[in-house]
Design an enzyme around this catalytic site. Structure first.
Site, PDB file in Angstrom:
ATOM      1  N   SER A  77       6.822   4.748  17.915  1.00  0.00           N
ATOM      2  CA  SER A  77       5.465   4.407  18.355  1.00  0.00           C
ATOM      3  C   SER A  77       5.520   3.942  19.805  1.00  0.00           C
ATOM      4  O   SER A  77       6.117   2.921  20.101  1.00  0.00           O
ATOM      5  CB  SER A  77       4.895   3.283  17.479  1.00  0.00           C
ATOM      6  OG  SER A  77       4.816   3.719  16.153  1.00  0.00           O
ATOM      7  N   CYS A  79       1.673  -5.577  16.025  1.00  0.00           N
ATOM      8  CA  CYS A  79       0.902  -4.650  16.873  1.00  0.00           C
ATOM      9  C   CYS A  79      -0.582  -5.035  16.777  1.00  0.00           C
ATOM     10  O   CYS A  79      -1.106  -5.216  15.665  1.00  0.00           O
ATOM     11  CB  CYS A  79       1.115  -3.209  16.416  1.00  0.00           C
ATOM     12  SG  CYS A  79       2.853  -2.747  16.403  1.00  0.00           S
ATOM     13  N   GLU A  84       0.824  -1.210   0.000  1.00  0.00           N
ATOM     14  CA  GLU A  84       0.000   0.000   0.000  1.00  0.00           C
ATOM     15  C   GLU A  84       0.856   1.258   0.000  1.00  0.00           C
ATOM     16  O   GLU A  84       1.884   1.318   0.678  1.00  0.00           O
ATOM     17  CB  GLU A  84      -0.869   0.026   1.252  1.00  0.00           C
ATOM     18  CG  GLU A  84      -1.836  -1.115   1.322  1.00  0.00           C
ATOM     19  CD  GLU A  84      -2.563  -1.179   2.635  1.00  0.00           C
ATOM     20  OE1 GLU A  84      -3.366  -2.091   2.815  1.00  0.00           O
ATOM     21  OE2 GLU A  84      -2.315  -0.310   3.491  1.00  0.00           O
ATOM     22  N   CYS A 131       4.169  -7.430   8.058  1.00  0.00           N
ATOM     23  CA  CYS A 131       5.034  -6.931   9.126  1.00  0.00           C
ATOM     24  C   CYS A 131       5.148  -7.995  10.209  1.00  0.00           C
ATOM     25  O   CYS A 131       4.171  -8.680  10.514  1.00  0.00           O
ATOM     26  CB  CYS A 131       4.465  -5.647   9.723  1.00  0.00           C
ATOM     27  SG  CYS A 131       5.535  -4.920  10.988  1.00  0.00           S
ATOM     28  N   CYS A 183      -2.676   1.563   8.071  1.00  0.00           N
ATOM     29  CA  CYS A 183      -1.736   0.729   7.319  1.00  0.00           C
ATOM     30  C   CYS A 183      -2.223  -0.719   7.251  1.00  0.00           C
ATOM     31  O   CYS A 183      -2.722  -1.278   8.203  1.00  0.00           O
ATOM     32  CB  CYS A 183      -0.328   0.826   7.893  1.00  0.00           C
ATOM     33  SG  CYS A 183      -0.126   0.084   9.497  1.00  0.00           S
ATOM     34  N   CYS A 221       2.707   8.295   2.004  1.00  0.00           N
ATOM     35  CA  CYS A 221       2.968   7.318   3.061  1.00  0.00           C
ATOM     36  C   CYS A 221       3.340   6.016   2.368  1.00  0.00           C
ATOM     37  O   CYS A 221       2.533   5.449   1.626  1.00  0.00           O
ATOM     38  CB  CYS A 221       1.721   7.148   3.929  1.00  0.00           C
ATOM     39  SG  CYS A 221       1.931   5.892   5.206  1.00  0.00           S
ATOM     40  N   ASN A 248      -7.397   4.026  13.999  1.00  0.00           N
ATOM     41  CA  ASN A 248      -8.122   3.604  12.797  1.00  0.00           C
ATOM     42  C   ASN A 248      -8.670   2.209  13.098  1.00  0.00           C
ATOM     43  O   ASN A 248      -7.883   1.268  13.214  1.00  0.00           O
ATOM     44  CB  ASN A 248      -7.166   3.480  11.610  1.00  0.00           C
ATOM     45  CG  ASN A 248      -7.145   4.723  10.748  1.00  0.00           C
ATOM     46  OD1 ASN A 248      -7.868   5.677  10.991  1.00  0.00           O
ATOM     47  ND2 ASN A 248      -6.298   4.705   9.751  1.00  0.00           N
ATOM     48  N   CYS A 255      -3.233  -3.227  14.445  1.00  0.00           N
ATOM     49  CA  CYS A 255      -2.794  -2.843  13.107  1.00  0.00           C
ATOM     50  C   CYS A 255      -3.143  -3.930  12.087  1.00  0.00           C
ATOM     51  O   CYS A 255      -2.839  -5.109  12.287  1.00  0.00           O
ATOM     52  CB  CYS A 255      -1.286  -2.605  13.135  1.00  0.00           C
ATOM     53  SG  CYS A 255      -0.548  -2.489  11.501  1.00  0.00           S
TER      54      CYS A 255
HETATM   55  S1  SF4 Z   1       1.912  -0.634  13.411  1.00  0.00           S
HETATM   56 FE1  SF4 Z   1       3.703  -0.674  12.059  1.00  0.00          FE
HETATM   57  S2  SF4 Z   1       5.174  -1.943  13.219  1.00  0.00           S
HETATM   58 FE2  SF4 Z   1       3.177  -2.371  14.123  1.00  0.00          FE
HETATM   59  S3  SF4 Z   1       2.415  -4.180  13.017  1.00  0.00           S
HETATM   60 FE3  SF4 Z   1       1.633  -2.331  11.953  1.00  0.00          FE
HETATM   61  S4  SF4 Z   1       3.099  -1.957  10.316  1.00  0.00           S
HETATM   62 FE4  SF4 Z   1       4.084  -3.308  11.797  1.00  0.00          FE
END
Ligand code: SF4
Length: 370
Positions: free
Chosen positions: A242, A121, A97, A117, A362, A110, A318, A124
């Site tokens: 973060s 998290c 993306e 990933c 994301c 972005c 989000n 996310c």
């Molecule tokens: S917030 Fe960033 S570091 Fe955490 S899982 Fe999502 S993409 Fe990965």
């Protein structure tokens, strides 16, 4: 033996020059090619796209090189008109993306650094997907080129001054040139350190896209060795860390990577980074209603950051389908900000949420497109 073509977006300007030395072409052609790539944003090696390249150079490029342009698999615009999200296809069929965000007087891309990933998290969408692979430098650079190309011809290079401008007005006055890049898309940039730094060097090149150091922001979940390496190398970029919670237990519950790099080690690395680079760090705090948005939470982060060169970016969550949490209310965000400012002299901003209706957190577009 057939060798894979060289993706020109993988190369710094010096590496491109060295390639032309190896090919025994005058290096002036490498300089021309570089400006075709990053100033003209050429999309192929044709005479129309690169008129000043001699035929023998063009033939060599066609035989041994490629432009790793990423085709659009899906494109969506937010209903407010400020955000456009691209799902881009990679050569191996994976998708990433890239988001174009219009703010008053500026445009920000972005971009992603990995497919998926590994950091996990909990809130996310990318983290919920898991890790597939690192992106190459060229795949990272190609995203910025894609946005720069999308902006070309879209508007005169003038800044709108009205903060309450309508989307149409912002679009009409948004800069036609890409000036801001944030590495906050899919992936943890410091988990793919070499490729990301190579890409940043290419984006930064003053004869190319010329993105200034203060216009490139790298966001990390807190990969301590990467932060210390950035500090040692005094990299030209803005660092965003973060945080999301100000205690080790609270952080580990939201960000599994915190178990590997505990909060005290992370803060020590951040202090080292600021001391060595003289740079302020942005601390990102995803505001989750009832989870980390209380006055007590604000006081905990205020105490943690008091006296440090820091700014807190408060970002209402989000929502994602894989996490049972919602964004904090505006009043809670404002109260959080007041405590940071009044009791701890820690500056903060509440980030505008962008493109919620197009799943612009994301990883969200990739997860709905599967
Ligand atoms: S917030 Fe960033 S570091 Fe955490 S899982 Fe999502 S993409 Fe990965």
């Amino acid at each position: 033996m057939n060798r894979a073509p060289i993706n020109l977006y993988d190369l710094t300007r010096e590496e491109l020059r060295m390639l032309f030395v190896r090919w025994e072409f005058p290096t002036v052609h490498a300089a021309r090619l570089w400006s075709y790539l990053y100033l003209k944003l050429a999309s192929n090696f044709s005479v129309e796209a690169m008129p000043e390249l001699p035929a023998r150079v063009r033939a060599k490029l066609n035989a041994e090189a490629m432009l790793g342009i990423l085709p659009i698999a899906l494109k969506t615009d937010s209903s407010d008109g400020f955000t456009r999200k691209y799902l881009l296809s990679l050569g191996d069929g994976e998708r990433i993306e890239t988001v174009l965000m219009r703010f008053t007087g500026r445009v920000t891309a972005c971009i992603s650094s990995q497919v998926g990933c590994a950091m996990g998290c909990v809130f996310c969408a990318t983290g919920q997907m898991g890790y597939t692979r690192h992106l190459t430098p060229g795949e990272i650079v190609a995203q910025a080129v894609h946005v720069a190309r999308a902006l070309r011809g879209s508007a005169p290079n003038a800044a709108a001054s009205n903060r309450d401008a309508t989307p149409a007005a912002v679009t009409a006055h948004a800069p036609a040139r890409l000036r801001n890049v944030v590495l906050m898309g899919m992936g943890e940039p410091l988990h793919n350190y070499e490729a990301v730094m190579q890409a940043i060097d290419i984006l930064h090149d003053s004869n190319g896209l010329a993105l200034a150091a203060e216009r490139i922001t790298l966001s990390t979940v807190g990969v301590v060795p990467g932060i210390l390496r950035l500090a040692d190398e005094k990299r030209a970029l803005h660092l965003a860390v973060s945080l999301h919670a100000a205690t080790q237990a609270g952080r580990a519950a939201l960000v599994p990577a915190a178990r590997k790099w505990p909060l005290d080690e992370l803060m020590a690395a951040c202090r080292t980074y600021s001391e060595k680079t003289g740079r302020r760090i942005f601390y990102e705090w995803t505001l989750i209603e009832g989870k980390n948005d209380s006055a007590e939470d604000a006081r905990a982060v205020g105490a943690l950051l008091r006296g440090l060169p820091a700014q807190v970016n408060l970002i209402p969550l989000n929502p994602t389908s894989g996490y049972d949490g919602g964004p904090s209310r505006t009043e809670a965000a404002k109260a959080f900000q007041r405590i940071l400012a009044d009791e701890f002299a820690v500056p903060s901003t509440v980030r505008q949420r962008r493109g919620i209706d197009i799943a612009a957190g994301c990883g969200q577009l990739a997860s709905v497109a599967e």
